[in-house]
Design an enzyme around this catalytic site. Sequence first.
Site, short mmCIF file in Angstrom:
data_model
loop_
_atom_site.label_atom_id
_atom_site.label_comp_id
_atom_site.label_asym_id
_atom_site.label_seq_id
_atom_site.Cartn_x
_atom_site.Cartn_y
_atom_site.Cartn_z
CE1 TYR A 151 6.87 -33.13 -10.04
CE2 TYR A 151 6.38 -30.89 -9.34
CZ TYR A 151 6.87 -32.15 -9.07
OH TYR A 151 7.35 -32.44 -7.82
CE LYS A 163 11.02 -47.31 -7.55
NZ LYS A 163 11.85 -48.02 -6.58
CG ASP A 209 14.27 -47.13 -4.49
OD1 ASP A 209 14.26 -46.85 -5.70
OD2 ASP A 209 14.27 -48.30 -4.08
CG ASP A 251 9.79 -31.09 -6.15
OD1 ASP A 251 10.46 -30.35 -5.42
OD2 ASP A 251 8.55 -31.00 -6.26
#
Length: 456
Positions: free
Chosen positions: A187, A254, A305, A329
């Site tokens: 971002y 992740k 995930d 987000d």
Amino acid sequence: MTAPTYEKLTPPTTGTRVSVDAQGNWKIPDDPIACLMRGDGIGQDVGATPGITTCAVKVLDAAVEKAYGGKRKIHWFDIHAGDVARAMYYPQVKDEQVNTLSEEEQRQLYLPDDSLKAFEYFKLGLKGPLTTPIGGGFRSINVYLRMRFDLYACVRPVRYFKGVEAPNKRADKVNMIIFRENTEDVYCGIEFKSNSERAKKLIALLKEWGYTNVLPTAGIGIKPISPEGSKRLIRMAIKYAVAKKLPSVTLMHKGNIMKFTEGAFKDWGYELARDEFRAQTVSEDEVWKGADKKGKVVVNDRIADSMFQQIQLRPDEYSVIATPNLNGDYISDAAAAMTGGIGLAAGANIGDHAAMFEATHGTAPKYTGKNMANPGAVLLSGVMMLEHMGWDEAAQLVNQGVDATFAEAEETAKKPGGKLHVTYDIARQFAGYGAEAGATSMAFADRIIEHLRKLK
Ligand code: NAP
């Protein structure tokens, strides 16, 4: 810092400024001044018709009054942003002129210096929804506020309210709070367009370093994640869990793929827990090896995930989630969707020297001036503000008042034709009832007040 002077604002004549010490501890007087941006669309009052922010403030004031018997009171300072500010400060500027203004001039149009000075000085704010500016230069008031005041944590509580229709069968087990890092990650806006000079230069450099799998036409984005940025966010999450005696903090990442960014976020999280919260935390790994977790916050981590599966299948195993920007987000919206009701999605942007509490929904312009939108999200953002101030008794009263109002509506709706005291978005979820059975925003707020006043 000397008190600012304003072009068009009148600060309250009573009340005291909150302060934050060098260690980031907030000092809240019994009569704090808090900035209030009522917002645009459903946030604003139209003539005598109240918007959702006014409704929410009425409930917050009633809860504070009930909790502290007049000993404590918030002094609200109305400041302005968005369309409301533009109409007040620059009524002469026409829509077609906006794109001819510089980015800084557009910022001034939608977020006047007056408001910035006030928030900088008073540090604490509650905000209704704001229209996203129409110009191409200055893109978002919310993003600007986050950057300018280094509001590095985007905090979103997600919990189920009895009576609200939720798509997930286990929604009633959802009660978590997500701490999303707000300033780093993809971002940062460091992106280079496909075939641009800069993208080509970077690709050439990468090739030099042996990364031959990037096609020459690729667009490139950069993902910076630092130990300082990660640790301050995770510190806030762990402090919260310790203060509220919550069972766990989950580092969502992740890192199996992005080892030096997301994987490092996880490692820095464990390091911080060990270095700064040794007495209050224990890692999941240590618990597996036999350590006692009684009275401690368990720090664990989950791959992003799998986390999306976990919150659906076993939501009650998660209470505080700390995660980098992009994951945060996604997971914030996914978790909120599980429990239904966008009108109830609260949030906050918190830094070490300022905090802005805000509904996560938009201005729902078609309901402007209709006194029918749900004030719940602004109200629950106000609850977060009360908790941040350490006024937990008042926060709890609002939560219980909201719960009682929903429970009452659910009971009423079991029979046809009953009078509901919840807004249209909740009313239409009950079989045999439609949106037209909804109460006004203010009637809903008043009902919450009635319920909370009855509480012991
Ligand atoms: P929106 O304002 O969130 O509204 C979308 C729909 O969500 C509404 O039509 C309504 O659905 C429901 N909704 C939202 N708030 C509600 C409430 N308090 N009570 C009941 N229902 C509510 O999204 P949008 O129409 O995409 O955006 C409108 C403007 O808001 C845009 O300028 C956008 O940029 C801005 N925005 C601002 C913020 C912010 O300031 N934080 C956040 C998002 C968007 P139904 O009509 O189906 O009932």
